[in-house]
Design an enzyme around this catalytic site. Structure first.
Site, mmCIF file in Angstrom:
data_model
loop_
_atom_site.group_PDB
_atom_site.id
_atom_site.type_symbol
_atom_site.label_atom_id
_atom_site.label_comp_id
_atom_site.label_asym_id
_atom_site.label_seq_id
_atom_site.Cartn_x
_atom_site.Cartn_y
_atom_site.Cartn_z
ATOM 1 N N CYS A 190 16.009 53.944 8.384
ATOM 2 C CA CYS A 190 15.735 52.826 9.297
ATOM 3 C C CYS A 190 14.393 53.023 10.004
ATOM 4 C CB CYS A 190 16.891 52.745 10.297
ATOM 5 S SG CYS A 190 16.604 51.673 11.703
ATOM 6 N N CYS B 9 14.505 52.768 13.778
ATOM 7 C CA CYS B 9 15.168 53.962 14.327
ATOM 8 C C CYS B 9 14.160 55.092 14.503
ATOM 9 C CB CYS B 9 16.299 54.422 13.411
ATOM 10 S SG CYS B 9 17.632 53.236 13.204
#
Length: 104
Positions: free
Chosen positions: A28, A31
């Site tokens: 991600c 993230c």
């Protein structure tokens, strides 16, 4: 500190401080943008906040139990109960302001 499906309740529920849980995954991109901000906040709020990371790929029950559909999701717990959540990658000043408002 990391938490997974098996340890989440103990790590979060037994904490005496408010707990910030970063639900993330290695693939991600947002993230990866939020991770260094969360790590800095763990140092900045040392003694006032416990920071825990939960990998959503390795701990799918954590995501399922909390209805997480997008990552990163930051969960703030106090006394073992979710108090607030933030979904998505926000800039550092906004994340810090959100945490500071929750922690005091």
């Amino acid at each position: 500190m990391d938490a997974d499906d098996a340890s989440f309740d103990a790590v979060v529920g037994d904490a005496t401080l408010p707990v910030l849980v970063d639900v993330w995954a290695p693939w991600c991109g947002p993230c990866r943008m939020v991770s260094p901000i969360v790590e800095q906040m763990s140092r900045d709020f040392a003694g006032k906040l416990k920071v825990v990371k939960a990998n959503s790929d390795e701990s799918p029950r954590v995501s399922q139990r909390h209805g997480i559909q997008s990552i990163p999701t930051l969960l703030l717990y106090r006394n073992g109960a979710e108090q607030s959540r933030q979904i998505g990658a926000l800039p550092a000043p906004q994340l810090r302001q959100w945490v500071a408002a929750q922690v005091g």
